[in-house]
Design a protein around this motif. Structure first.
Motif, PDB file in Angstrom:
ATOM      1  N   CYS A  89       0.854  -1.186   0.000  1.00 44.17           N
ATOM      2  CA  CYS A  89       0.000   0.000   0.000  1.00 44.17           C
ATOM      3  C   CYS A  89       0.892   1.238   0.000  1.00 44.17           C
ATOM      4  O   CYS A  89       1.889   1.299   0.734  1.00 44.17           O
ATOM      5  CB  CYS A  89      -0.911   0.001   1.218  1.00 44.17           C
ATOM      6  SG  CYS A  89      -2.018  -1.432   1.295  1.00 44.17           S
ATOM      7  N   ALA A 110       1.275   1.877  -9.268  1.00 43.51           N
ATOM      8  CA  ALA A 110      -0.017   1.348  -8.821  1.00 43.51           C
ATOM      9  C   ALA A 110      -0.555   0.272  -9.760  1.00 43.51           C
ATOM     10  O   ALA A 110      -0.326   0.312 -10.978  1.00 43.51           O
ATOM     11  CB  ALA A 110      -1.037   2.482  -8.710  1.00 43.51           C
ATOM     12  N   SER A 112      -3.865  -1.409 -11.536  1.00 42.99           N
ATOM     13  CA  SER A 112      -5.132  -0.844 -12.009  1.00 42.99           C
ATOM     14  C   SER A 112      -6.038  -1.972 -12.483  1.00 42.99           C
ATOM     15  O   SER A 112      -5.567  -3.069 -12.800  1.00 42.99           O
ATOM     16  CB  SER A 112      -4.908   0.161 -13.140  1.00 42.99           C
ATOM     17  OG  SER A 112      -4.410  -0.489 -14.297  1.00 42.99           O
ATOM     18  N   PRO A 122      -7.397   2.778 -10.515  1.00 41.43           N
ATOM     19  CA  PRO A 122      -6.356   2.312  -9.588  1.00 41.43           C
ATOM     20  C   PRO A 122      -6.953   1.429  -8.498  1.00 41.43           C
ATOM     21  O   PRO A 122      -8.063   1.680  -8.017  1.00 41.43           O
ATOM     22  CB  PRO A 122      -5.798   3.613  -8.997  1.00 41.43           C
ATOM     23  CG  PRO A 122      -6.158   4.676  -9.988  1.00 41.43           C
ATOM     24  CD  PRO A 122      -7.470   4.247 -10.583  1.00 41.43           C
ATOM     25  N   ARG A 124      -7.275   0.253  -4.821  1.00 38.91           N
ATOM     26  CA  ARG A 124      -7.051   0.848  -3.515  1.00 38.91           C
ATOM     27  C   ARG A 124      -7.005  -0.237  -2.443  1.00 38.91           C
ATOM     28  O   ARG A 124      -7.718  -1.233  -2.513  1.00 38.91           O
ATOM     29  CB  ARG A 124      -8.137   1.861  -3.161  1.00 38.91           C
ATOM     30  CG  ARG A 124      -8.151   3.074  -4.084  1.00 38.91           C
ATOM     31  CD  ARG A 124      -9.023   4.181  -3.513  1.00 38.91           C
ATOM     32  NE  ARG A 124      -8.531   4.667  -2.241  1.00 38.91           N
ATOM     33  CZ  ARG A 124      -7.568   5.577  -2.098  1.00 38.91           C
ATOM     34  NH1 ARG A 124      -6.967   6.081  -3.169  1.00 38.91           N
ATOM     35  NH2 ARG A 124      -7.183   5.974  -0.904  1.00 38.91           N
ATOM     36  N   THR A 132      -3.356   3.630  -2.532  1.00 43.73           N
ATOM     37  CA  THR A 132      -3.394   2.718  -3.667  1.00 43.73           C
ATOM     38  C   THR A 132      -2.436   1.551  -3.444  1.00 43.73           C
ATOM     39  O   THR A 132      -1.492   1.627  -2.666  1.00 43.73           O
ATOM     40  CB  THR A 132      -3.015   3.449  -4.967  1.00 43.73           C
ATOM     41  OG1 THR A 132      -1.765   4.116  -4.786  1.00 43.73           O
ATOM     42  CG2 THR A 132      -4.082   4.479  -5.332  1.00 43.73           C
TER      43      THR A 132
END
Length: 295
Positions: A89, A110, A112, A122, A124, A132
């Motif tokens: 994260c 990130a 996606s 993205p 999360r 993200t």
């Protein structure tokens, strides 16, 4: 009296023995300390899938704080100067970098999710303050020449990737990869992406590159030929894997809770050490390789 002389003599002998023991313990302690750190011309690089995206079956693998502590332990007690992370994260990465100190730097990419209409969203992290989710390189010195390596990705579904950066103080490029699972493309569940993704990863490497990560693939051993064809010819030949015991070996210790090896580090640099470390807070173990950089 004779017994007084004997007592004094034994006191001298005992004192000498205790002094020797203390000296020996000091030497052993110093030796252990040196063995936990890379030498001046060596660089220790770790790769670890943190299982930090809790909604991906990681709810019971440890708290956010425990995972950050594990990253910091790889850097301190583990002596890693570079850590490649997957399923990390962004906020956890930022906190680990801050707590390690101002000399530490990072780069993040990130994940996606590509929808059927071509929209990318993205991914999360589910927990509060997670931010993200993605892959990252965390290093104890500045990073340069940061780039995202183009790779084929699912038409519809989760899109991971490869990120490279150069540790300028050592002139060593590091490439962190997280490859697609079989069936990751919801529009084309039978399409295989790992062969092209591995080709892109090996194609980005040079003579002073350490590259790998969570490749979501078993080693190309004779015992399992099902997906052997996805591996490039230079794997285990031009580039050696961290846990590769000999030129002919294609095996390595398990790095996943399933009993499989899924995590790898390849390089053409001289290898001086390889360790598999169980952090206790992920379904993946960390793989730690030490290489001789010559500077």
């Amino acid at each position: 009296m004779w017994w007084e002389r004997r007592r004094r003599r034994w006191s001298v002998v005992l004192g000498a023995v205790l002094l020797c023991l203390c000296t020996l313990l000091t030497v052993l302690s110093a030796t252990r300390a040196r063995s936990s750190r890379a030498g001046p011309e060596e660089l220790r690089i770790a790769t670890w899938n943190m299982c930090g995206v809790r909604q991906w079956g990681c709810e019971d693998t440890g708290s956010r704080r425990q995972k950050i502590d594990a990253v910091e332990e790889l850097a301190t007690a583990g002596g890693a100067g570079v850590i490649m992370l997957q399923e990390v994260c962004a906020d956890d990465l930022a906190l680990a970098r801050k707590e390690l100190g101002g000399s530490w730097h990072s780069t993040f990419q990130a994940y996606s999710y590509r929808a059927a209409d071509g929209t990318d969203t993205p991914v999360r992290c589910a927990q509060r303050l997670g931010g993200t989710a993605g892959i990252a390189v965390l290093a104890s010195s500045p990073l340069s020449h940061v780039e995202q390596v183009p790779t084929p990705q699912p038409v519809v579904g989760l899109r991971r990737g490869i990120r490279c950066a150069t540790v300028a103080t050592r002139d060593v490029q590091v490439c962190d990869a997280h490859l697609s699972l079989v069936g990751a493309d919801k529009a084309h569940p039978r399409w295989e992406y790992r062969d092209d993704q591995l080709a892109a990863l090996f194609g980005a490497a040079g003579p002073r590159t350490v590259f790998g990560g969570d490749l979501n693939s078993s080693p190309p051993t004779a015992a399992d030929d099902t997906y052997r064809w996805i591996w490039p010819d230079e794997a285990y030949r031009r580039y050696r894997e961290c846990d590769q015991a000999s030129p002919s070996s294609r095996a390595g210790r398990d790095t996943h809770a399933s009993g499989s090896k899924l995590d790898y580090e390849f390089t053409a640099l001289p290898r001086t050490g390889c360790a598999v470390r169980d952090t206790g807070v992920s379904d993946h173990r960390a793989l730690v390789m030490t290489v001789r950089t010559g500077q």
